[in-house]
Design a protein around this motif. Structure first.
Motif, mmCIF file in Angstrom:
data_model
loop_
_atom_site.group_PDB
_atom_site.id
_atom_site.type_symbol
_atom_site.label_atom_id
_atom_site.label_comp_id
_atom_site.label_asym_id
_atom_site.label_seq_id
_atom_site.Cartn_x
_atom_site.Cartn_y
_atom_site.Cartn_z
ATOM 1 N N ALA A 141 0.932 -1.138 -0.002
ATOM 2 C CA ALA A 141 0.115 -0.361 -0.077
ATOM 3 C C ALA A 141 0.689 0.987 0.054
ATOM 4 C CB ALA A 141 -1.232 0.013 1.300
ATOM 5 N N LEU A 142 1.805 0.826 0.721
ATOM 6 C CA LEU A 142 3.074 2.074 0.856
ATOM 7 C C LEU A 142 3.692 2.348 -1.071
ATOM 8 C CD1 LEU A 142 5.397 3.477 3.919
ATOM 9 C CD2 LEU A 142 5.378 3.892 1.450
ATOM 10 N N MET A 143 3.944 1.702 -1.151
ATOM 11 C CA MET A 143 4.783 1.303 -2.692
ATOM 12 C C MET A 143 3.355 2.210 -3.917
ATOM 13 S SD MET A 143 7.030 -1.061 -3.366
ATOM 14 C CE MET A 143 6.002 -2.589 -2.185
ATOM 15 N N ARG A 144 2.213 1.677 -3.339
ATOM 16 C CA ARG A 144 0.954 2.190 -4.361
ATOM 17 C C ARG A 144 0.993 3.819 -4.183
ATOM 18 N NH1 ARG A 144 -2.280 -2.835 -4.828
ATOM 19 N NH2 ARG A 144 -0.952 -4.253 -5.992
ATOM 20 N N ALA A 145 1.100 4.127 -3.320
ATOM 21 C CA ALA A 145 1.051 5.741 -2.986
ATOM 22 C C ALA A 145 2.008 6.660 -3.538
ATOM 23 C CB ALA A 145 1.099 6.435 -1.334
ATOM 24 N N LEU A 146 3.052 5.767 -3.472
ATOM 25 C CA LEU A 146 4.680 6.221 -4.578
ATOM 26 C C LEU A 146 4.033 6.173 -5.834
ATOM 27 C CD1 LEU A 146 7.403 5.029 -2.211
ATOM 28 C CD2 LEU A 146 6.857 7.384 -2.202
ATOM 29 N N TRP A 147 3.459 5.731 -6.499
ATOM 30 C CA TRP A 147 3.197 5.593 -7.384
ATOM 31 C C TRP A 147 2.105 5.914 -8.361
ATOM 32 C CZ3 TRP A 147 3.793 -0.945 -6.811
ATOM 33 C CH2 TRP A 147 4.522 -1.349 -6.729
ATOM 34 N N ALA A 148 1.117 6.642 -6.895
ATOM 35 C CA ALA A 148 0.351 7.596 -7.880
ATOM 36 C C ALA A 148 1.090 8.555 -8.736
ATOM 37 C CB ALA A 148 -0.718 7.827 -6.513
#
Length: 274
Positions: A141-148
């Motif tokens: 979930a944290l990585m997906r925030a960075l990929w947003a």
């Protein structure tokens, strides 16, 4: 059905660039690589594949560096991890590695995720074994925030990140994400919560497991169907025909952790399935 491959690449096997070229030239669909940062010499954890632990487990190449080399010498070959031990990574750094590989390869990366079996290896990374699944979910979930697309913050149980400028982005927003592990409600719940599908090792029992996964998927309100990619398969014509009857579109065949000559002989044998 796409025919991909996996192999334990080590300092003693065929090189990733040489293998990647051969796979693409012969028409194979992908290359998936496993991960172990190290294998503690003294273990209390029994290896699920049997003891003594095969030599290649303690000699694996870093999958992201090896896949980067494979990406540089190919244009179409799919690239993936089978699997990444997410709990053993700093998620901010891992997000950057994945985004860079996916960006440079033109969106060819599949993010295979696993929870691991080696308690001692995980402990050296500071992982609390009993919460490794929840830690993995939190870090994804944290990585997906960075990929947003826009700077997005994330605060979870195990970590957080400020709204940040984080480029490059994965080519398609986020890479295809497949979770590995044994069939069961816990794994299927995680797949429905944050994955795109399942990476079952060996591919046995799929006739019963796939309907169960689909029920969990539908109950979670996910559209479409979960992707199922049998992994590390020892192929036979009957086995692959069974996968096709189940409607599967990709299978990952196991290559030997060997030198160039033996690996290329195996590819010659596998060519019958292309």
């Amino acid at each position: 059905m796409r025919i991909a491959t996996t192999i334990f690449l080590t300092d003693e096997t065929i090189r990733p660039d040489r293998l990647a070229r051969e796979l693409e030239q012969r028409g194979f669909g992908g290359l998936y690589l496993p991960e172990h940062t190290h294998i503690p010499a003294a273990r209390e954890t029994p290896a699920p594949m049997g003891e003594p632990l095969p030599r290649e487990y303690g000699r694996t190449l870093d999958p992201f560096i090896a896949l980067g080399q494979a990406a540089a010498v190919t244009e179409r070959l799919g690239l993936g991890t089978g699997i990444t031990l997410v709990a053993q990574h700093d998620p901010v750094a891992l997000a950057k590695q994945i985004a860079t590989l996916d960006h440079l390869s033109g969106g060819r990366f599949t993010f295979g995720i696993g929870y691991g079996w080696n308690v001692e290896e995980a402990a050296d990374h500071g992982v609390e074994w009993s919460t490794r699944r929840e830690l993995t979910r939190d870090r994804v979930a944290l990585m997906r925030a960075l990929w947003a697309d826009e700077p997005t913050s994330y605060k979870g149980e195990f970590g957080s990140v400020r709204a940040s400028l984080a480029y490059p982005k994965p080519a398609n927003g986020a890479p295809r994400t497949l979770l590995g592990g044994a069939a069961g409600p816990k794994l299927f719940g995680h797949i429905a919560a944050y994955g795109d599908g399942w990476l079952p090792i060996g591919g046995r029992g799929l006739g019963e497991a796939i309907p169960a996964l689909r029920r969990v998927w539908e109950h979670a309100g996910r559209p479409g169907e979960p992707v199922v990619v049998p992994y590390a398969v020892r192929p036979t014509p009957g086995k692959l025909a069974h996968y096709q009857e189940l409607g599967l579109r990709e299978v990952v065949l196991q290559l030997p952790p060997a030198g160039e000559a033996e690996v290329l002989r195996t590819l010659d044998d596998f060519a019958q399935y292309l």
